[in-house]
Motif scaffolding. Sequence first.
Motif, PDB file in Angstrom:
ATOM      1  N   PRO A  33      -6.496 -43.139 -38.689  1.00 51.03           N
ATOM      2  CA  PRO A  33      -7.763 -42.787 -38.023  1.00 51.03           C
ATOM      3  C   PRO A  33      -8.912 -43.708 -38.412  1.00 51.03           C
ATOM      4  N   THR A  37     -10.843 -46.052 -35.738  1.00 50.72           N
ATOM      5  CA  THR A  37     -12.290 -45.890 -35.578  1.00 50.72           C
ATOM      6  C   THR A  37     -13.009 -47.221 -35.740  1.00 50.72           C
ATOM      7  N   GLY A  41     -14.787 -49.055 -32.659  1.00 52.21           N
ATOM      8  CA  GLY A  41     -16.227 -49.202 -32.874  1.00 52.21           C
ATOM      9  C   GLY A  41     -16.671 -50.645 -32.753  1.00 52.21           C
TER      10      GLY A  41
END
Length: 127
Positions: A33, A37, A41
Amino acid sequence: MLLRQVLRRGLQSFCHRLGLCVSRHPVFFLTVPAVLTITFGLSALNHFQPEGDLERLVAPSHSLAKIERSLAGSLFPLDQSKSQLYSDLHTPGRYGRVILLSPPGDNILLHAEGILQTHRAVLEMKV
């Protein structure tokens, strides 16, 4: 009542199995995760470009100021010389602008007498 019990047992067993899976593979559930991310991002941030022209953000697209600035930009391009300043284009009127530059590292306020003499000479000019 029966449906609620069936849903509760099914949800409880699913959460129990999910907890066992997470406890058996903690590195996977901690790193994947975080990596996803960071990746998504950064890819989303690459699509955004900062706006350098403040006038584009605050002035209406067909305003008189934008039309005059584009006309001034076409008549007096600023990229010809970085050491000289060019005046903005103004609407017709009885006014003028004087740009005083001091030598590099010098203070313009030390030349106050010369500036005042220039001011007096401008005031005494005849049209």
